[in-house]
Write an enzyme that holds these catalytic residues in place. Structure first.
Site, mmCIF file in Angstrom:
data_model
loop_
_atom_site.group_PDB
_atom_site.id
_atom_site.type_symbol
_atom_site.label_atom_id
_atom_site.label_comp_id
_atom_site.label_asym_id
_atom_site.label_seq_id
_atom_site.Cartn_x
_atom_site.Cartn_y
_atom_site.Cartn_z
ATOM 1 C CD GLU A 34 -2.449 1.814 0.249
ATOM 2 O OE1 GLU A 34 -3.217 1.042 -0.351
ATOM 3 O OE2 GLU A 34 -2.252 2.994 -0.112
ATOM 4 C CE1 TYR A 98 -10.077 -2.068 5.928
ATOM 5 C CE2 TYR A 98 -10.511 -0.421 7.612
ATOM 6 C CZ TYR A 98 -10.953 -1.237 6.598
ATOM 7 O OH TYR A 98 -12.281 -1.250 6.244
ATOM 8 N N GLY A 260 -15.597 12.991 -12.150
ATOM 9 C CA GLY A 260 -15.313 11.618 -12.575
ATOM 10 C C GLY A 260 -14.076 11.047 -11.919
ATOM 11 C CG HIS A 433 -48.760 2.795 11.716
ATOM 12 N ND1 HIS A 433 -48.790 3.528 10.552
ATOM 13 C CD2 HIS A 433 -49.529 3.456 12.615
ATOM 14 C CE1 HIS A 433 -49.556 4.585 10.746
ATOM 15 N NE2 HIS A 433 -50.011 4.576 11.983
HETATM 16 C C1 FAD Z 1 -15.692 10.812 -2.019
HETATM 17 C C2 FAD Z 1 -16.066 9.351 -2.167
HETATM 18 C C3 FAD Z 1 -17.152 8.866 -1.485
HETATM 19 C C4 FAD Z 1 -17.495 7.523 -1.604
HETATM 20 N N1 FAD Z 1 -18.583 7.072 -0.912
HETATM 21 C C5 FAD Z 1 -18.940 5.773 -1.004
HETATM 22 C C6 FAD Z 1 -20.033 5.271 -0.262
HETATM 23 O O1 FAD Z 1 -20.714 6.010 0.451
HETATM 24 N N2 FAD Z 1 -20.331 3.950 -0.352
HETATM 25 C C7 FAD Z 1 -19.604 3.100 -1.145
HETATM 26 O O2 FAD Z 1 -19.898 1.907 -1.191
HETATM 27 N N3 FAD Z 1 -18.557 3.551 -1.876
HETATM 28 C C8 FAD Z 1 -18.212 4.867 -1.822
HETATM 29 N N4 FAD Z 1 -17.123 5.317 -2.534
HETATM 30 C C9 FAD Z 1 -16.415 4.370 -3.411
HETATM 31 C C10 FAD Z 1 -15.430 3.512 -2.599
HETATM 32 O O3 FAD Z 1 -14.570 4.348 -1.876
HETATM 33 C C11 FAD Z 1 -14.649 2.615 -3.553
HETATM 34 O O4 FAD Z 1 -15.550 1.838 -4.316
HETATM 35 C C12 FAD Z 1 -13.727 1.656 -2.791
HETATM 36 O O5 FAD Z 1 -12.814 2.367 -1.987
HETATM 37 C C13 FAD Z 1 -12.967 0.776 -3.794
HETATM 38 O O6 FAD Z 1 -12.034 -0.019 -3.127
HETATM 39 P P1 FAD Z 1 -10.703 -0.516 -3.874
HETATM 40 O O7 FAD Z 1 -10.010 -1.372 -2.908
HETATM 41 O O8 FAD Z 1 -11.056 -1.043 -5.205
HETATM 42 O O9 FAD Z 1 -9.872 0.804 -4.152
HETATM 43 P P2 FAD Z 1 -9.253 1.853 -3.097
HETATM 44 O O10 FAD Z 1 -10.045 1.910 -1.851
HETATM 45 O O11 FAD Z 1 -9.093 3.125 -3.869
HETATM 46 O O12 FAD Z 1 -7.833 1.241 -2.723
HETATM 47 C C14 FAD Z 1 -6.776 1.184 -3.633
HETATM 48 C C15 FAD Z 1 -5.488 1.367 -2.839
HETATM 49 O O13 FAD Z 1 -4.394 1.035 -3.662
HETATM 50 C C16 FAD Z 1 -3.317 1.895 -3.370
HETATM 51 N N5 FAD Z 1 -2.429 1.871 -4.535
HETATM 52 C C17 FAD Z 1 -2.676 2.330 -5.786
HETATM 53 N N6 FAD Z 1 -1.657 2.025 -6.614
HETATM 54 C C18 FAD Z 1 -0.745 1.360 -5.847
HETATM 55 C C19 FAD Z 1 0.518 0.771 -6.144
HETATM 56 N N7 FAD Z 1 1.012 0.771 -7.383
HETATM 57 N N8 FAD Z 1 1.203 0.190 -5.131
HETATM 58 C C20 FAD Z 1 0.695 0.169 -3.866
HETATM 59 N N9 FAD Z 1 -0.489 0.703 -3.551
HETATM 60 C C21 FAD Z 1 -1.207 1.276 -4.536
HETATM 61 C C22 FAD Z 1 -3.983 3.242 -3.135
HETATM 62 O O14 FAD Z 1 -3.170 4.104 -2.363
HETATM 63 C C23 FAD Z 1 -5.257 2.820 -2.403
HETATM 64 O O15 FAD Z 1 -5.107 2.867 -0.999
HETATM 65 C C24 FAD Z 1 -16.730 6.648 -2.428
HETATM 66 C C25 FAD Z 1 -15.634 7.151 -3.125
HETATM 67 C C26 FAD Z 1 -15.295 8.487 -2.996
HETATM 68 C C27 FAD Z 1 -14.100 9.013 -3.752
#
Ligand code: FAD
Length: 457
Positions: A34, A98, A260, A433
């Site tokens: 990470e 975590y 986006g 209700h």
């Molecule tokens: C403002 C906001 C509000 C949101 N609200 C909601 C909500 O209310 N409910 C909901 O379900 N979802 C919500 N989401 C979406 C949700 O946050 C994502 O769907 C979720 O975090 C995806 O998880 P992930 O593990 O795929 O990616 P991430 O959580 O983005 O984790 C990816 C990790 O990989 C790390 N990383 C990237 N490249 C590398 C690398 N090369 N080497 C090492 N580490 C790396 C990054 O630092 C990051 O910590 C929200 C998103 C945003 C931006």
């Protein structure tokens, strides 16, 4: 060939942490990298801090509404820095949990960036590491529009660390992040302009949700600018000037682009590993989350299908169980419930009326009413509830709601819809209700039938 790890996970977000932790629990030798913050977007700059800010805004409204119930509460000023400090403390606590969860399960953690050198080898912060299987769980990041002065505006990551609450904010976009932050800023005292290209916010959601939300945003006092696109941002008198393509301008203290997100696949060395991406930079996967290389998998937002935390964690868990556990399983992306924490919130599960009508005629039931709380509070805040039902089989295909507690209500309805409940099943369920939720089981009068003409073609 002997590898350093049975499984190496790139990214310690929702998807990566769950996958690494469960795989290590099954006895696999797991490494996880990470580069920024454990817990990823959701915990640090997404769902969790966002919802805390939404809740902060709600207290202000409750203090005002209490007068209608006989309370005399004088609402003082809001202390933004106190809120951010409290939020940061909580996020740091979750962050540490975590990391501890991963180490407790026996995974080796690397607080470094990982990139591919070839299909089995990674460079992890300068160290060469090999793995039999690799999981790409790098998530995505916010993007700015390609307009002049775009770097004068902020993105969602920055919004969680603003030094103070601006007096005036222009939010650009109308996806869930845009409407949520418009509500947060407004509830915490800013004047908010919401600028979006579509006639209604929340493109892709059911039309009645979009209409009800537009009404709710306006009722909250947010100035809506539908059918407008940003053209340029300028510095003007120490403030920002947002120039729109129609020539209108908005002078503001802060421009917030919620326009986006993009998968974080740039410079990851995917070409060296032979992993295919689509034209948007998302990793292409099959139903088993396998990429174009059979031993490399991708889960969560990096695959850009349904970008939600519960989807990412479900995929991570199922993949670890499939690879190293005794119960291989797949995750279905059908009937995934979702919420938008606008003010009031929206929630949805299943097909929108428009999507359902593509598959055949549908019976539509809609109700709109003032919830009990606001009969006394005096606040203009309406609730909208809707069921979309297959005209022939009477199976409930979709449920949609805008109104207080919508996300909490929708989670329960999602179980019924995943199980294939019919309208008759809803009708024979006794309500609780007095609640808003009981309306979902007392909707007796059909509002309209949609898609009959298309079916007759
Ligand atoms: C403002 C906001 C509000 C949101 N609200 C909601 C909500 O209310 N409910 C909901 O379900 N979802 C919500 N989401 C979406 C949700 O946050 C994502 O769907 C979720 O975090 C995806 O998880 P992930 O593990 O795929 O990616 P991430 O959580 O983005 O984790 C990816 C990790 O990989 C790390 N990383 C990237 N490249 C590398 C690398 N090369 N080497 C090492 N580490 C790396 C990054 O630092 C990051 O910590 C929200 C998103 C945003 C931006």
């Amino acid at each position: 060939m002997a590898y350093d790890f049975d499984l190496f996970v790139i990214g310690g977000g929702s998807a990566g942490v769950r996958c690494a932790r469960i795989a290590a629990g099954h006895g696999a030798k797991v490494g996880v990298a990470e580069e920024r913050f454990w817990g990823g977007t959701c915990v640090n700059v997404g769902c969790v801090p966002k919802k805390l800010l939404v809740q902060a805004g709600e207290y202000g409204a409750w203090a005002e509404d209490a007068a209608g119930f006989g309370w005399e509460i004088r609402k003082g000023p809001h202390d933004w820095s106190k809120l951010i400090a409290a939020k940061d403390k909580e996020i740091n606590r979750l962050n540490a949990i975590y990391r501890r969860l991963l180490e407790g399960a026996g995974a080796k953690v690397f607080e470094k960036r990982a990139v591919f050198l070839d299909a089995h080898t990674l460079d992890v912060g300068g160290e060469k590491v090999t793995a039999e299987r690799i999981v790409i769980a790098v998530g995505g990041h916010a993007t700015r529009p390609h307009i002049k002065g775009a770097n004068l505006g902020i993105i969602s990551d920055d919004a969680f660390y603003l030094p103070k609450m601006p007096e005036k904010v222009a939010v650009v976009g109308s996806g869930f992040i845009a409407v949520e932050f418009a509500g947060i800023f407004k509830a915490l005292g800013a004047h908010v302009d919401l600028v979006y290209r579509q006639p209604l916010p929340l493109r892709g959601f059911d039309h009645d949700i979009r209409e009800a939300l537009a009404e709710a945003l306006a009722a909250q006092g947010i100035t809506l600018h539908p059918n407008h696109t940003p053209h340029e941002v300028l510095e003007h008198d120490g403030r920002k000037r947002l120039v729109l393509t129609h020539g209108d301008t908005i002078d503001t203290d802060l421009v917030f682009f919620a326009t986006g997100r993009k998968p974080a696949t740039a410079h990851l060395g995917l070409d060296k590993a032979g992993v295919a991406m689509n034209e948007h930079g998302a990793v292409v996967v099959d139903n088993a989350r396998r990429t174009s290389k059979r031993h490399i998998y991708a889960i969560g937002d990096v695959t850009d299908r349904i970008n939600l935390t519960p989807v990412a964690t479900a995929e991570g868990h199922a993949l670890a169980d499939t690879l190293f556990g005794e119960h291989p399983r797949a995750v279905s992306l059908e009937n995934v419930p979702a919420a938008v924490f606008s003010t009031p919130p929206c929630a949805t599960v299943g097909l929108s009326e428009e999507q359902a009508a593509e598959t055949g005629p549908v019976d539509v039931y809609v109700t709109k009413f003032t919830p009990m709380r606001h009969t006394l509070s005096g606040r203009t805040r309406r609730t909208m509830m809707k069921l979309v039902v297959d005209h022939k089989t009477k199976k409930v295909l979709g449920a949609h709601m805008v109104g207080e507690d919508a996300p909490e209500i929708m989670q329960g309805l999602a179980i019924a819809i995943v199980m294939g409940a019919t309208k008759a099943d809803f009708d024979r369920t006794i309500g609780i209700h007095p609640t808003a939720a009981e309306e979902f089981v007392t909707l007796r009068t059909r509002t309209r039938v949609t898609g009959l003409a298309k079916a007759a073609e």
